[in-house]
Design an enzyme around this catalytic site. Structure first.
Site, PDB file in Angstrom:
ATOM      1  N   LEU A   6       0.859  -1.193   0.000  1.00 30.38           N
ATOM      2  CA  LEU A   6       0.000   0.000   0.000  1.00 30.38           C
ATOM      3  C   LEU A   6       0.894   1.241   0.000  1.00 30.38           C
ATOM      4  O   LEU A   6       1.713   1.420   0.909  1.00 30.38           O
ATOM      5  CB  LEU A   6      -0.916   0.015   1.236  1.00 30.38           C
ATOM      6  CG  LEU A   6      -1.673   1.326   1.506  1.00 30.38           C
ATOM      7  CD1 LEU A   6      -2.547   1.747   0.330  1.00 30.38           C
ATOM      8  CD2 LEU A   6      -2.532   1.197   2.778  1.00 30.38           C
ATOM      9  N   GLY A   9      -0.957   8.295  -0.893  1.00 24.97           N
ATOM     10  CA  GLY A   9      -0.661   9.491  -1.690  1.00 24.97           C
ATOM     11  C   GLY A   9      -0.010   9.136  -3.014  1.00 24.97           C
ATOM     12  O   GLY A   9       1.056   9.650  -3.349  1.00 24.97           O
ATOM     13  N   SER A  12       0.046  11.464  -7.338  1.00 23.80           N
ATOM     14  CA  SER A  12       0.992  12.346  -8.038  1.00 23.80           C
ATOM     15  C   SER A  12       2.375  12.224  -7.419  1.00 23.80           C
ATOM     16  O   SER A  12       2.562  11.561  -6.389  1.00 23.80           O
ATOM     17  CB  SER A  12       0.520  13.814  -7.977  1.00 23.80           C
ATOM     18  OG  SER A  12       0.618  14.308  -6.660  1.00 23.80           O
ATOM     19  N   GLY A  13       3.336  12.830  -8.074  1.00 22.61           N
ATOM     20  CA  GLY A  13       4.678  13.004  -7.523  1.00 22.61           C
ATOM     21  C   GLY A  13       5.375  11.717  -7.115  1.00 22.61           C
ATOM     22  O   GLY A  13       5.391  10.728  -7.840  1.00 22.61           O
ATOM     23  N   ILE A  14       5.943  11.731  -5.929  1.00 20.60           N
ATOM     24  CA  ILE A  14       6.768  10.620  -5.434  1.00 20.60           C
ATOM     25  C   ILE A  14       5.934   9.351  -5.261  1.00 20.60           C
ATOM     26  O   ILE A  14       6.357   8.258  -5.634  1.00 20.60           O
ATOM     27  CB  ILE A  14       7.445  11.023  -4.103  1.00 20.60           C
ATOM     28  CG1 ILE A  14       8.458  12.150  -4.361  1.00 20.60           C
ATOM     29  CG2 ILE A  14       8.125   9.822  -3.449  1.00 20.60           C
ATOM     30  CD1 ILE A  14       9.072  12.757  -3.106  1.00 20.60           C
ATOM     31  N   SER A 129      12.231  13.472   4.964  1.00 25.68           N
ATOM     32  CA  SER A 129      12.762  14.512   4.070  1.00 25.68           C
ATOM     33  C   SER A 129      14.125  14.930   4.622  1.00 25.68           C
ATOM     34  O   SER A 129      14.385  14.757   5.827  1.00 25.68           O
ATOM     35  CB  SER A 129      11.812  15.714   4.075  1.00 25.68           C
ATOM     36  OG  SER A 129      12.390  16.827   3.415  1.00 25.68           O
ATOM     37  N   TYR A 142       6.684  22.316   8.373  1.00 23.00           N
ATOM     38  CA  TYR A 142       7.035  21.138   7.561  1.00 23.00           C
ATOM     39  C   TYR A 142       8.232  20.447   8.204  1.00 23.00           C
ATOM     40  O   TYR A 142       8.227  19.230   8.418  1.00 23.00           O
ATOM     41  CB  TYR A 142       7.362  21.591   6.131  1.00 23.00           C
ATOM     42  CG  TYR A 142       7.706  20.461   5.192  1.00 23.00           C
ATOM     43  CD1 TYR A 142       6.724  19.580   4.745  1.00 23.00           C
ATOM     44  CD2 TYR A 142       9.015  20.271   4.738  1.00 23.00           C
ATOM     45  CE1 TYR A 142       7.040  18.541   3.870  1.00 23.00           C
ATOM     46  CE2 TYR A 142       9.335  19.240   3.870  1.00 23.00           C
ATOM     47  CZ  TYR A 142       8.336  18.377   3.438  1.00 23.00           C
ATOM     48  OH  TYR A 142       8.653  17.347   2.585  1.00 23.00           O
TER      49      TYR A 142
HETATM   50  P1  NAP Z   1       2.515  15.722  -4.170  1.00 22.04           P
HETATM   51  O1  NAP Z   1       2.802  15.477  -5.610  1.00 22.04           O
HETATM   52  O2  NAP Z   1       1.784  16.962  -3.779  1.00 22.04           O
HETATM   53  O3  NAP Z   1       1.762  14.440  -3.624  1.00 22.04           O
HETATM   54  C1  NAP Z   1       1.183  14.398  -2.362  1.00 22.04           C
HETATM   55  C2  NAP Z   1       0.332  13.151  -2.264  1.00 22.04           C
HETATM   56  O4  NAP Z   1      -0.179  13.089  -0.930  1.00 22.04           O
HETATM   57  C3  NAP Z   1      -0.847  13.166  -3.213  1.00 22.04           C
HETATM   58  O5  NAP Z   1      -0.944  11.916  -3.855  1.00 22.04           O
HETATM   59  C4  NAP Z   1      -2.047  13.421  -2.319  1.00 22.04           C
HETATM   60  O6  NAP Z   1      -3.144  12.634  -2.741  1.00 22.04           O
HETATM   61  C5  NAP Z   1      -1.565  12.854  -0.998  1.00 22.04           C
HETATM   62  N1  NAP Z   1      -2.248  13.459   0.161  1.00 22.04           N
HETATM   63  C6  NAP Z   1      -2.219  14.737   0.582  1.00 22.04           C
HETATM   64  N2  NAP Z   1      -2.991  14.883   1.656  1.00 22.04           N
HETATM   65  C7  NAP Z   1      -3.523  13.664   1.925  1.00 22.04           C
HETATM   66  C8  NAP Z   1      -4.415  13.141   2.899  1.00 22.04           C
HETATM   67  N3  NAP Z   1      -4.947  13.921   3.855  1.00 22.04           N
HETATM   68  N4  NAP Z   1      -4.734  11.834   2.880  1.00 22.04           N
HETATM   69  C9  NAP Z   1      -4.228  11.036   1.921  1.00 22.04           C
HETATM   70  N5  NAP Z   1      -3.411  11.458   0.940  1.00 22.04           N
HETATM   71  C10 NAP Z   1      -3.067  12.759   0.961  1.00 22.04           C
HETATM   72  O7  NAP Z   1       3.885  15.764  -3.325  1.00 22.04           O
HETATM   73  P2  NAP Z   1       5.206  14.849  -3.354  1.00 22.04           P
HETATM   74  O8  NAP Z   1       6.332  15.752  -3.618  1.00 22.04           O
HETATM   75  O9  NAP Z   1       5.015  13.660  -4.182  1.00 22.04           O
HETATM   76  O10 NAP Z   1       5.287  14.455  -1.808  1.00 22.04           O
HETATM   77  C11 NAP Z   1       5.090  13.149  -1.338  1.00 22.04           C
HETATM   78  C12 NAP Z   1       5.845  12.974  -0.042  1.00 22.04           C
HETATM   79  O11 NAP Z   1       7.235  13.185  -0.271  1.00 22.04           O
HETATM   80  C13 NAP Z   1       5.449  13.944   1.063  1.00 22.04           C
HETATM   81  O12 NAP Z   1       5.437  13.266   2.304  1.00 22.04           O
HETATM   82  C14 NAP Z   1       6.574  14.978   1.034  1.00 22.04           C
HETATM   83  O13 NAP Z   1       6.751  15.600   2.282  1.00 22.04           O
HETATM   84  C15 NAP Z   1       7.758  14.086   0.683  1.00 22.04           C
HETATM   85  N6  NAP Z   1       8.893  14.809   0.119  1.00 22.04           N
HETATM   86  C16 NAP Z   1       8.793  15.492  -1.058  1.00 22.04           C
HETATM   87  C17 NAP Z   1       9.918  16.145  -1.561  1.00 22.04           C
HETATM   88  C18 NAP Z   1       9.870  16.911  -2.876  1.00 22.04           C
HETATM   89  O14 NAP Z   1      10.815  17.673  -3.149  1.00 22.04           O
HETATM   90  N7  NAP Z   1       8.887  16.726  -3.704  1.00 22.04           N
HETATM   91  C19 NAP Z   1      11.121  16.131  -0.838  1.00 22.04           C
HETATM   92  C20 NAP Z   1      11.174  15.439   0.363  1.00 22.04           C
HETATM   93  C21 NAP Z   1      10.065  14.765   0.831  1.00 22.04           C
HETATM   94  P3  NAP Z   1      -4.629  13.186  -3.062  1.00 22.04           P
HETATM   95  O15 NAP Z   1      -4.581  14.673  -3.076  1.00 22.04           O
HETATM   96  O16 NAP Z   1      -4.932  12.574  -4.398  1.00 22.04           O
HETATM   97  O17 NAP Z   1      -5.451  12.612  -1.961  1.00 22.04           O
END
Ligand code: NAP
Length: 269
Positions: A6, A9, A12-14, A129, A142
């Protein structure tokens, strides 16, 4: 071996990159979203889940257990990013940040772990992160949510040591994902032009750095190796060397040099 996984999230993204990569390896992958309309064209199994809601978490996990009989791997990826001045942070926004990035993970672990403990095996992967290893200007909530996740993850790993369930944390640097557009920005409400300018300079630089960063495919590839590993490491730093080296610099540089370095990086030195 094919595993039941599972990824929270995964719209999108990661999370999307991880779910796709794991699916390509032949695993049974459930990827979650709060809005199934957003995941009509994915190759893995979409599942509705809001990590801030007990009923939603329980319903999603029960569905997978009913379909597959077990969950082998939980990737706690769902998260968002709040920015705002630490000296004037609306408490409601701070709480919301923790509801998703910290308590959302606690909730998912509480829901999935009883089954893993009973099966005497499993893997929890928490998405931390580099921001969980150092303070960053105008990203205090954050940072705090990811620091909290560090402590929780280490404690959880210690408690589960004898159970066969492994616990890993990933610390990515900047990756180019919709986190940039999804970021929640606290309004600047003080009458202080210099600090206001600093706040918006930092936001602009965060967005510029993320826009120039790599796609998250590398995290998906690394996660596949972690899932396959017999003895995964406790922590994986993933990203450009210029960023992944910074936690080490924090250990060796005098504190005021390190703070200056980070402020310079964000254009407010
Ligand atoms: P993202 O593209 O905005 O994706 C965020 C994901 O989280 C979406 O799929 C969204 O799904 C989900 N989400 C948000 N709120 C939620 C909730 N209440 N319940 C369930 N799902 C929820 O961002 P990302 O960059 O891929 O980030 C993913 C993770 O990586 C995060 O934990 C972030 O802190 C971490 N991260 C990111 C980076 C970076 O540079 N991008 C760096 C370090 C760590 P829905 O909106 O479809 O529900």
């Amino acid at each position: 071996m094919k595993k039941v996984i599972l990824v929270t999230g995964a719209s999108s993204g990661i999370g999307l990159a991880c779910a796709n990569a794991l699916q390509e390896k032949g695993h049974v992958v459930y990827g979650s979203t709060r809005d199934l309309q957003r995941m009509k064209a994915v190759s893995f199994r979409p599942i509705e889940l809001d990590v801030t809601d007990d009923t939603s978490a329980r319903t999603a996990v029960e569905h997978i257990l009913k379909m597959e009989g077990r969950i082998d791997v939980l990737v706690n990826n769902a998260g968002n990013c709040v920015v705002g001045p630490a000296y004037a942070m609306p408490v409601a926004m701070a709480q919301k940040q923790f509801e998703v990035n910290f308590f959302g993970i606690v909730r998912m672990c509480n829901t999935v772990l009883p089954g893993m403990i009973e099966n005497k095996k499993g893997l929890i992967v928490n998405m931390g992160s580099l921001a969980g290893l150092m303070g960053l200007p105008y990203q205090s909530m954050y940072v705090a949510s990811k620091y909290a996740l560090e402590g929780y993850t280490q404690s959880l790993r210690m408690e589960l040591r004898s159970t066969g369930v492994k616990v890993v944390i990933l610390n990515p640097g900047d990756f180019n994902t919709p986190i940039t557009q999804n970021r929640e920005k606290a309004p600047f409400t003080m009458q202080h032009p210099a600090l206001e300018k600093a706040y918006y300079t930092v936001i602009a630089n965060i967005e510029k750095n993320e826009g120039a960063a790599a796609s998250p495919a590398a995290i998906g590839a690394r996660l596949c190796k972690i899932v396959a590993a017999k003895h995964p490491a406790h922590r994986y730093l993933i990203g450009q060397t210029g960023q992944t080296i910074v936690p080490l610099l924090k250990q060796i540089l005098p504190g005021r040099w390190f703070d200056k370095l980070m402020n310079d990086y964000y254009g407010i030195g």
